[in-house]
Write an enzyme that holds these catalytic residues in place. Structure first.
Site, PDB file in Angstrom:
ATOM      1  N   ARG A 170     -13.597  21.295   5.520  1.00 33.15           N
ATOM      2  CA  ARG A 170     -12.145  21.516   5.678  1.00 33.15           C
ATOM      3  C   ARG A 170     -11.821  20.978   4.281  1.00 33.15           C
ATOM      4  NH1 ARG A 170     -13.268  23.155   9.695  1.00 33.15           N
ATOM      5  NH2 ARG A 170     -12.532  22.740  11.570  1.00 33.15           N
ATOM      6  N   SER A 247      -4.347  21.165  13.567  1.00 34.18           N
ATOM      7  CA  SER A 247      -5.092  19.764  13.515  1.00 34.18           C
ATOM      8  C   SER A 247      -4.416  19.029  12.672  1.00 34.18           C
ATOM      9  CB  SER A 247      -6.510  20.132  13.329  1.00 34.18           C
ATOM     10  OG  SER A 247      -6.972  20.930  14.130  1.00 34.18           O
ATOM     11  N   GLU A 343      -4.699  15.781   7.453  1.00 32.81           N
ATOM     12  CA  GLU A 343      -5.268  17.193   7.192  1.00 32.81           C
ATOM     13  C   GLU A 343      -4.357  17.868   6.338  1.00 32.81           C
ATOM     14  OE1 GLU A 343      -8.339  19.278   9.866  1.00 32.81           O
ATOM     15  OE2 GLU A 343      -6.719  21.008   9.419  1.00 32.81           O
TER      16      GLU A 343
HETATM   17  P1  NAP Z   1     -12.479  20.780  20.935  1.00 36.77           P
HETATM   18  O1  NAP Z   1     -13.348  21.988  21.554  1.00 36.77           O
HETATM   19  O2  NAP Z   1     -11.846  19.855  21.837  1.00 36.77           O
HETATM   20  O3  NAP Z   1     -13.657  19.872  20.512  1.00 36.77           O
HETATM   21  C1  NAP Z   1     -13.066  18.563  19.617  1.00 36.77           C
HETATM   22  C2  NAP Z   1     -13.943  18.491  18.265  1.00 36.77           C
HETATM   23  O4  NAP Z   1     -15.271  18.548  18.396  1.00 36.77           O
HETATM   24  C3  NAP Z   1     -13.628  19.891  17.370  1.00 36.77           C
HETATM   25  O5  NAP Z   1     -12.729  19.612  16.293  1.00 36.77           O
HETATM   26  C4  NAP Z   1     -14.880  20.204  16.723  1.00 36.77           C
HETATM   27  O6  NAP Z   1     -15.200  19.940  15.454  1.00 36.77           O
HETATM   28  C5  NAP Z   1     -15.962  19.375  17.728  1.00 36.77           C
HETATM   29  N1  NAP Z   1     -17.035  20.256  18.289  1.00 36.77           N
HETATM   30  C6  NAP Z   1     -16.840  20.772  19.456  1.00 36.77           C
HETATM   31  N2  NAP Z   1     -17.996  21.466  19.970  1.00 36.77           N
HETATM   32  C7  NAP Z   1     -18.663  21.009  18.837  1.00 36.77           C
HETATM   33  C8  NAP Z   1     -20.019  21.543  18.762  1.00 36.77           C
HETATM   34  N3  NAP Z   1     -20.760  22.409  19.592  1.00 36.77           N
HETATM   35  N4  NAP Z   1     -20.578  21.452  17.336  1.00 36.77           N
HETATM   36  C9  NAP Z   1     -19.873  20.478  16.515  1.00 36.77           C
HETATM   37  N5  NAP Z   1     -18.879  20.211  16.603  1.00 36.77           N
HETATM   38  C10 NAP Z   1     -18.084  20.500  17.846  1.00 36.77           C
HETATM   39  O7  NAP Z   1     -11.660  21.197  19.589  1.00 36.77           O
HETATM   40  P2  NAP Z   1     -10.406  22.325  19.703  1.00 36.77           P
HETATM   41  O8  NAP Z   1      -9.349  21.269  19.449  1.00 36.77           O
HETATM   42  O9  NAP Z   1     -10.235  22.649  21.087  1.00 36.77           O
HETATM   43  O10 NAP Z   1     -10.606  23.060  18.489  1.00 36.77           O
HETATM   44  C11 NAP Z   1     -11.546  24.213  18.575  1.00 36.77           C
HETATM   45  C12 NAP Z   1     -11.744  24.792  17.366  1.00 36.77           C
HETATM   46  O11 NAP Z   1     -10.971  25.033  16.764  1.00 36.77           O
HETATM   47  C13 NAP Z   1     -12.528  23.449  16.512  1.00 36.77           C
HETATM   48  O12 NAP Z   1     -13.604  23.967  15.889  1.00 36.77           O
HETATM   49  C14 NAP Z   1     -11.299  23.283  15.603  1.00 36.77           C
HETATM   50  O13 NAP Z   1     -11.869  22.665  14.271  1.00 36.77           O
HETATM   51  C15 NAP Z   1     -10.782  24.327  15.564  1.00 36.77           C
HETATM   52  N6  NAP Z   1      -9.231  24.383  14.953  1.00 36.77           N
HETATM   53  C16 NAP Z   1      -9.105  24.524  13.649  1.00 36.77           C
HETATM   54  C17 NAP Z   1      -7.753  24.510  12.918  1.00 36.77           C
HETATM   55  C18 NAP Z   1      -7.877  24.406  11.461  1.00 36.77           C
HETATM   56  O14 NAP Z   1      -8.607  24.921  10.988  1.00 36.77           O
HETATM   57  N7  NAP Z   1      -6.742  24.178  10.998  1.00 36.77           N
HETATM   58  C19 NAP Z   1      -6.891  24.239  13.864  1.00 36.77           C
HETATM   59  C20 NAP Z   1      -7.033  23.820  15.179  1.00 36.77           C
HETATM   60  C21 NAP Z   1      -8.256  24.173  15.829  1.00 36.77           C
HETATM   61  P3  NAP Z   1     -14.891  21.088  14.282  1.00 36.77           P
HETATM   62  O15 NAP Z   1     -13.197  20.914  14.213  1.00 36.77           O
HETATM   63  O16 NAP Z   1     -15.604  20.658  13.146  1.00 36.77           O
HETATM   64  O17 NAP Z   1     -15.211  22.473  14.795  1.00 36.77           O
END
Ligand code: NAP
Length: 347
Positions: A170, A247, A343
């Site tokens: 990020r 996020s 962020e």
């Molecule tokens: P989640 O599935 O509840 O998981 C929580 C966190 O754990 C995520 O932020 C993700 O990190 C990490 N994670 C989960 N599974 C993983 C794996 N297999 N390997 C490595 N890291 C893992 O997350 P969520 O809130 O529903 O979000 C799902 C995805 O959407 C995430 O990748 C999140 O970053 C993304 N998202 C991005 C934005 C943005 O870019 N502003 C906004 C909302 C959600 P990471 O964040 O590093 O992936």
């Protein structure tokens, strides 16, 4: 292409512009001067050389802390096209003002996969590289070929290759060097390299489960996009209904010894080991454990379905966001000894 078109019309300069509808947290604030940029050559106008200056995309990663006594340039340069194609990849270019979710859908509809995991992330194409948006195991850095930016310091257009962008988690050179906050560069267009040897990326548990529930054992790009869109709609609030900036905190990355100590003290702590030996923790889990899922401080709270998302329940302003943010940070620090870093950009 439309972003290279020459136009002699200067964009209309608005004074004392209301920014409330121009940030997805719906925080109140005014800009002393505001202009919408729809063509590259407009950026050279003398009145836009003044500082302070802030470059605005979709306003989806922004905390407006009050009025801004400067110039806001809203990047709305349109256009998208196939730049070239070789044996290995499609090269697709888009203007900075293109809506990111719409652009992803457009690439898929044309049969150029590769961005499907990034479906429905709010914001614009030009903003995507700044914080290296990522979701479900894919970062925009993995698909970015190059970008073009206008440098206000020299009045020239500059090409950045993917390596020049110094992408991190990020993170990019635009944040590292403070260029984004100072408004030095305005990204005008971004080119993506979409490999023809497409490989599905479904290692995230939620995504794999959603695809399994849909009976997609061998998903194609459309299946993945549909699953990601369904997941995001289920877990994340629509800014049009509940103002938010996605996020709100970075996932903290700690050394392996710290992760092991925390995991021993807090059973269930999600830990994601990184290639460099460090360990990523889930900020949303830490916030939830600290009691903030669905909790409010005045008009600002952490979303009931995803504790990582800070929401404005109505009438919140910049100071209220800062108060809620500080309260969440203090509780997470007290419980886990982790300092959460926000962020979004604060203006
Ligand atoms: P989640 O599935 O509840 O998981 C929580 C966190 O754990 C995520 O932020 C993700 O990190 C990490 N994670 C989960 N599974 C993983 C794996 N297999 N390997 C490595 N890291 C893992 O997350 P969520 O809130 O529903 O979000 C799902 C995805 O959407 C995430 O990748 C999140 O970053 C993304 N998202 C991005 C934005 C943005 O870019 N502003 C906004 C909302 C959600 P990471 O964040 O590093 O992936």
């Amino acid at each position: 292409m439309s972003w290279n078109n020459s136009t002699d019309s200067s964009p209309l300069l608005e004074h004392n512009a209301d920014l409330t509808a121009r940030n997805t947290l719906a925080l109140p604030g005014r800009a002393a001067r505001y202009a919408t940029i729809t063509a590259v050559d407009q950026l050279a106008a003398a009145e836009f050389g003044a500082t302070p200056r802030f470059i605005l995309g979709g306003g989806s990663n922004l905390v407006l802390t009050g009025d801004f006594d400067g110039l806001v340039l809203h990047m709305a340069i349109p256009g998208r096209h196939l730049l070239k194609e070789d044996a290995d990849a499609w090269y697709v270019e888009a203007g900075a003002g293109e809506d990111w979710p719409g652009f992803v859908q457009w690439t898929l509809a044309r049969g150029w996969p590769g961005l499907e995991n990034l479906s429905l992330i709010p914001g614009t194409v030009g903003a995507a590289p700044i914080q290296n948006i990522g979701a479900y195991g894919l970062e925009v850095a993995e698909r970015l070929h190059s970008l073009t930016a206008y440098d206000f310091a020299t009045g020239c257009l500059v090409a950045f290759g993917a390596d020049d962008c110094r992408f991190g988690y990020r993170d990019s050179i635009f944040k590292q060097e403070g260029w984004h906050r100072s408004g030095r560069f305005a990204i005008t267009a971004v080119c993506f390299r979409l490999p023809k040897a497409w490989v599905a990326s479904c290692r995230y548990g939620d995504l794999a489960a959603e695809l399994a529930a849909r009976g997609k054992a061998a998903p194609d790009p459309r299946d993945i996009a549909d699953a990601v869109i369904a997941l995001r709609r289920r877990k994340l609030p629509d800014p049009a209904e509940i103002p938010n900036a996605g996020s709100f905190f970075h996932n903290p990355v700690v050394d392996a010894a710290t992760a092991a100590r925390l995991a021993a003290a807090h059973p269930g702590l999600p830990c994601y080991p990184q290639a460099d030996g460090w360990v990523k923790l889930a900020a949303g889990w830490l916030i939830e454990q600290a009691g903030w899922k669905g909790r409010r401080l005045g008009p600002i709270g952490m979303y009931e379905k995803q504790a990582l998302v800070l929401v404005n329940h109505g009438g919140g302003d910049g100071p209220a966001v800062k108060r809620a943010m500080a309260a969440v940070q203090a509780d997470v620090a007290a419980r886990f000894g982790i300092d959460l870093v926000p962020e979004p950009v604060f203006l």
